[in-house]
Write a protein that holds these residues in place. Structure first.
Motif, PDB file in Angstrom:
ATOM      1  N   GLY A 136       0.819  -1.205   0.000  1.00  0.00           N
ATOM      2  CA  GLY A 136       0.000   0.000   0.000  1.00  0.00           C
ATOM      3  C   GLY A 136       0.849   1.249   0.000  1.00  0.00           C
ATOM      4  N   PHE A 137       0.200   2.359  -0.362  1.00  0.00           N
ATOM      5  CA  PHE A 137       0.890   3.643  -0.434  1.00  0.00           C
ATOM      6  C   PHE A 137      -0.071   4.724   0.046  1.00  0.00           C
ATOM      7  N   LEU A 138       0.303   5.410   1.124  1.00  0.00           N
ATOM      8  CA  LEU A 138      -0.512   6.488   1.680  1.00  0.00           C
ATOM      9  C   LEU A 138       0.330   7.742   1.858  1.00  0.00           C
ATOM     10  N   LEU A 139      -0.334   8.880   1.797  1.00  0.00           N
ATOM     11  CA  LEU A 139       0.325  10.143   2.086  1.00  0.00           C
ATOM     12  C   LEU A 139       0.131  10.495   3.556  1.00  0.00           C
ATOM     13  N   LYS A 140       1.061  11.275   4.104  1.00  0.00           N
ATOM     14  CA  LYS A 140       1.016  11.588   5.526  1.00  0.00           C
ATOM     15  C   LYS A 140      -0.106  12.556   5.903  1.00  0.00           C
ATOM     16  N   ASN A 141      -0.807  13.086   4.908  1.00  0.00           N
ATOM     17  CA  ASN A 141      -1.975  13.899   5.249  1.00  0.00           C
ATOM     18  C   ASN A 141      -3.228  13.043   5.430  1.00  0.00           C
ATOM     19  N   THR A 142      -3.052  11.712   5.341  1.00  0.00           N
ATOM     20  CA  THR A 142      -4.148  10.783   5.617  1.00  0.00           C
ATOM     21  C   THR A 142      -4.561  10.917   7.071  1.00  0.00           C
ATOM     22  N   ASP A 143      -5.869  10.972   7.341  1.00  0.00           N
ATOM     23  CA  ASP A 143      -6.304  11.145   8.734  1.00  0.00           C
ATOM     24  C   ASP A 143      -6.093   9.851   9.520  1.00  0.00           C
ATOM     25  N   ALA A 144      -6.150   9.971  10.844  1.00  0.00           N
ATOM     26  CA  ALA A 144      -5.810   8.858  11.730  1.00  0.00           C
ATOM     27  C   ALA A 144      -6.687   7.634  11.477  1.00  0.00           C
ATOM     28  N   ALA A 145      -7.989   7.857  11.298  1.00  0.00           N
ATOM     29  CA  ALA A 145      -8.910   6.732  11.103  1.00  0.00           C
ATOM     30  C   ALA A 145      -8.586   5.987   9.814  1.00  0.00           C
ATOM     31  N   ALA A 146      -8.271   6.728   8.747  1.00  0.00           N
ATOM     32  CA  ALA A 146      -7.954   6.097   7.467  1.00  0.00           C
ATOM     33  C   ALA A 146      -6.638   5.331   7.546  1.00  0.00           C
ATOM     34  N   LEU A 147      -5.669   5.849   8.300  1.00  0.00           N
ATOM     35  CA  LEU A 147      -4.392   5.160   8.480  1.00  0.00           C
ATOM     36  C   LEU A 147      -4.594   3.827   9.187  1.00  0.00           C
ATOM     37  N   VAL A 148      -5.374   3.852  10.250  1.00  0.00           N
ATOM     38  CA  VAL A 148      -5.644   2.623  10.999  1.00  0.00           C
ATOM     39  C   VAL A 148      -6.377   1.614  10.118  1.00  0.00           C
ATOM     40  N   ASP A 149      -7.357   2.083   9.377  1.00  0.00           N
ATOM     41  CA  ASP A 149      -8.100   1.187   8.478  1.00  0.00           C
ATOM     42  C   ASP A 149      -7.169   0.579   7.433  1.00  0.00           C
ATOM     43  N   ALA A 150      -6.242   1.399   6.903  1.00  0.00           N
ATOM     44  CA  ALA A 150      -5.309   0.917   5.889  1.00  0.00           C
ATOM     45  C   ALA A 150      -4.405  -0.183   6.451  1.00  0.00           C
ATOM     46  N   LEU A 151      -3.953  -0.013   7.665  1.00  0.00           N
ATOM     47  CA  LEU A 151      -3.127  -1.044   8.299  1.00  0.00           C
ATOM     48  C   LEU A 151      -3.901  -2.351   8.417  1.00  0.00           C
TER      49      LEU A 151
END
Length: 211
Positions: free
Chosen positions: A98-113
């Protein structure tokens, strides 16, 4: 199931913020923190996390090179500030899930993990369209012999990946256990010489467009 995560970022404040977010989740355990790519690889080999949350720009060994070394050891979710084609394509070619940008909000980061830990892939919505249009060139043009070597079930799984289905969705559609789906995905990637399901999805779409 607890998801074991290794956080790799050379900025202490960024690491601390990420760890704070993750440790607030009941199903996620931060098992280690690395300050550069070399340390990330060494710690992953020792700790065997489920997912490595990887920055791109780090000293000694960059995140893309570290991701390449971690192939088969842990799934990598790249988290970076830089929306640059070289980084996006490089990370996915190296095998990042996966590839995410650091402006991703906390909830989206957790979901991505959680998505990556399940064996699925995820890409930041802001780069998806560019990725689809440009990344296809990185997939070898034709793999007739490799495609011929897939079993009928592996072909069905590949088609589902091309439609963007997750492992859970593939399992439901093809009426098989999710662990079996993961096995089929792993085998077809090996047979096709691909490093990630993103590449498999692009190949499946190319094959579909030819029929």
């Amino acid at each position: 199931m607890t998801i074991r995560v290794l956080v790799a970022d050379d900025h202490a404040a960024v690491r601390a913020g990420i760890v704070l977010i993750l440790e607030g989740q009941g199903d996620i355990e931060v098992v280690g923190q690395a300050t550069d790519g070399h340390q990330a690889v060494a710690m992953a080999l020792e700790l065997r996390p489920d997912v490595v949350l990887m920055d791109i720009r780090m000293p000694r060994l960059d995140g893309i090179s570290a991701t390449r070394e971690l192939s088969g050891i842990a799934d990598v979710l790249v988290l970076t500030t830089f929306d640059i084609d070289e980084y996006i394509f490089g990370a996915l070619r190296a095998g990042a899930a996966g590839f995410l940008l650091k402006n991703t909000d906390a909830a989206a980061l957790v979901d991505a993990l959680r998505v990556v830990a399940r064996g699925d892939g995820i890409i930041s919505p802001s780069v998806t369209r560019r990725l689809i249009s440009a990344f296809g060139a990185s997939v070898p043009e034709r793999r007739p012999h490799a495609i011929d070597g897939l079993t009928p079930r592996e072909r069905e799984v590949l088609a589902c990946i091309g439609r963007g289905l997750s492992n859970a969705e593939i399992s439901a559609e093809l009426d098989m256990a999710e662990a079996t789906t993961k096995t089929h995905v792993s085998r077809l990637l090996n047979k096709l010489g691909l490093r990630s399901r993103v590449q498999a999805a692009i190949l499946a779409q190319e094959l579909s467009s030819e029929t």
